[in-house]
Enzyme design. Sequence first.
Site, PDB file in Angstrom:
ATOM      1  N   ALA A 196      29.766  85.960  67.929  1.00  0.00           N
ATOM      2  CA  ALA A 196      30.897  85.443  68.712  1.00  0.00           C
ATOM      3  C   ALA A 196      30.522  84.110  69.350  1.00  0.00           C
ATOM      4  O   ALA A 196      31.374  83.233  69.527  1.00  0.00           O
ATOM      5  CB  ALA A 196      31.299  86.446  69.782  1.00  0.00           C
ATOM      6  N   THR A 197      29.255  83.960  69.699  1.00  0.00           N
ATOM      7  CA  THR A 197      28.806  82.691  70.288  1.00  0.00           C
ATOM      8  C   THR A 197      29.100  81.540  69.327  1.00  0.00           C
ATOM      9  O   THR A 197      29.628  80.493  69.732  1.00  0.00           O
ATOM     10  CB  THR A 197      27.289  82.768  70.593  1.00  0.00           C
TER      11      THR A 197
ATOM     12  N   ASN B  80      32.604  90.595  80.702  1.00  0.00           N
ATOM     13  CA  ASN B  80      31.484  91.421  80.233  1.00  0.00           C
ATOM     14  C   ASN B  80      30.661  92.007  81.369  1.00  0.00           C
ATOM     15  O   ASN B  80      30.050  93.054  81.226  1.00  0.00           O
ATOM     16  CB  ASN B  80      30.578  90.618  79.295  1.00  0.00           C
TER      17      ASN B  80
ATOM     18  N   GLN C 192      34.989  91.523  74.628  1.00  0.00           N
ATOM     19  CA  GLN C 192      34.898  92.825  75.297  1.00  0.00           C
ATOM     20  C   GLN C 192      36.231  93.577  75.311  1.00  0.00           C
ATOM     21  O   GLN C 192      36.273  94.728  75.763  1.00  0.00           O
ATOM     22  CB  GLN C 192      34.388  92.657  76.743  1.00  0.00           C
TER      23      GLN C 192
ATOM     24  N   HIS D 279      29.171  93.773  66.925  1.00  0.00           N
ATOM     25  CA  HIS D 279      28.254  94.716  67.571  1.00  0.00           C
ATOM     26  C   HIS D 279      28.767  95.255  68.900  1.00  0.00           C
ATOM     27  O   HIS D 279      28.144  96.124  69.499  1.00  0.00           O
ATOM     28  CB  HIS D 279      26.842  94.116  67.696  1.00  0.00           C
TER      29      HIS D 279
ATOM     30  N   CYS E   4      23.085  89.373  79.148  1.00  0.00           N
ATOM     31  CA  CYS E   4      22.776  88.007  78.713  1.00  0.00           C
ATOM     32  C   CYS E   4      22.031  87.253  79.809  1.00  0.00           C
ATOM     33  O   CYS E   4      21.152  86.468  79.539  1.00  0.00           O
ATOM     34  CB  CYS E   4      24.055  87.253  78.368  1.00  0.00           C
TER      35      CYS E   4
HETATM   36  N1  PLP Z   1      31.430  86.793  75.081  1.00  0.00           N
HETATM   37  C1  PLP Z   1      31.270  87.943  75.751  1.00  0.00           C
HETATM   38  C2  PLP Z   1      32.285  88.335  76.777  1.00  0.00           C
HETATM   39  C3  PLP Z   1      30.166  88.762  75.499  1.00  0.00           C
HETATM   40  O1  PLP Z   1      30.016  89.908  76.170  1.00  0.00           O
HETATM   41  C4  PLP Z   1      29.232  88.355  74.527  1.00  0.00           C
HETATM   42  C5  PLP Z   1      28.005  89.146  74.297  1.00  0.00           C
HETATM   43  O2  PLP Z   1      27.341  89.572  75.229  1.00  0.00           O
HETATM   44  C6  PLP Z   1      29.452  87.155  73.838  1.00  0.00           C
HETATM   45  C7  PLP Z   1      30.558  86.396  74.145  1.00  0.00           C
HETATM   46  C8  PLP Z   1      28.513  86.680  72.762  1.00  0.00           C
HETATM   47  O3  PLP Z   1      28.610  87.541  71.641  1.00  0.00           O
HETATM   48  P1  PLP Z   1      27.538  87.467  70.465  1.00  0.00           P
HETATM   49  O4  PLP Z   1      26.422  88.378  70.863  1.00  0.00           O
HETATM   50  O5  PLP Z   1      28.230  87.995  69.250  1.00  0.00           O
HETATM   51  O6  PLP Z   1      27.155  86.061  70.306  1.00  0.00           O
END
Ligand code: PLP
Length: 372
Positions: free
Chosen positions: A73-74, A153, A181, A200, A318
């Site tokens: 997602a990042t 999150n 989320q 995931h 994170c």
């Molecule tokens: N955005 C939110 C709200 C998240 O909780 C997360 C992951 O912790 C991300 C973005 C990033 O997701 P990814 O681990 O797929 O890069």
Amino acid sequence: MMANTPIYLDNQATTPLAPEVFDVMVPWLRDNFGNPHSSHILGRKAAAIVDLARDQVAGLLPKDGTVLFTGTATEALNTGFGAVHAAKAKGRNKIIILESEHAAVRDTAMSYAKRGFMVERHAVGPDGIVSLEQLRASIDDKTALVAAMLVNNEIGVIQPVEEIAELAHQNGALMLCDVVQGYGRIAIPGNIDIAAISAHKIYGPKGIGALWVRGGIDLPPLIYGGGQEEGIRSGTLSPALCAGFGQAAALCKKRWDSDAAHIAALADKARSCFADWTVNGSIAHRYPGNLNIRRDGLDVARLMSDVRNVAFSAGSACASGSGSPSHVLAALGLEPARIKASIRLGFGRYNSLKDIEIAAKYINEAVEVQLA
Ligand code: PLP
């Protein structure tokens, strides 16, 4: 659960792989090795599973857009922000995000401050929710993009995304929403323009995410190469990861009501087991699978080392590795001592009521010893 495996209450950090997802992935790892971009029979077979997965993932998103697979997602969020370039060419150079966004949005937005954009990090209230009145005053005809997440999150609060998107559109700006989320759990507002999701977080595999983009939005690639994913995200797709993501999304759709009822029951149980704690963030507007709570005077670092048989988080997973206090809890106006006294419990499909009871017993007993 295997012996010595802690009770897992960190479902915002990641979720266990659904058994049905594992089963769907195995043949694509073991037997079907074709490249989905090859034109022979093996390639076409792999392409067919990717197409199915794309449809399954799209099944929980607004209709009039495209799903592009990414690594995370990042990556999807970083790519989605690229929409600001076309807006800048039309004289729009302002980006508005909420102060409580995930680092994947926040740091991406801040990188544009070095590229000729004005970035405003808009405050949220003590309940973690943005004031629409204040936001209305910030969005203007110079605004290229407004980014606001659906479900936070760290604290689980739900932003009024549909109303924020309306405000953005009234001013000709685009609306980007981090729905990581919320996807698979609550309805995604139909009027957003760009969204990012991650397998995931929905009982799918790690290593695959997706960008959803409404038709007609001009996005430059972040990754150049063979021109896959409509030229926006080059690189060979993994059929196994795509198949797993698709199956995870299809399962969320199929189990929509039963998952929601299960999470609500777990949340009720947790609220009664942790009745002496204070909830961080709005109680009325939250996803019930997230409980971010605090006890004044608590040292959470010590609590986590005392309670090893429950996997939970101090603030966001994170941010917790960074050692810096949670920017989300700070955005609520909580002073550092209260931030350090906060824990996040995340419930998921594979937790039982007994998990909550046992985890609460371990945590509350350790807290009483610490605060005695
Ligand atoms: N955005 C939110 C709200 C998240 O909780 C997360 C992951 O912790 C991300 C973005 C990033 O997701 P990814 O681990 O797929 O890069």
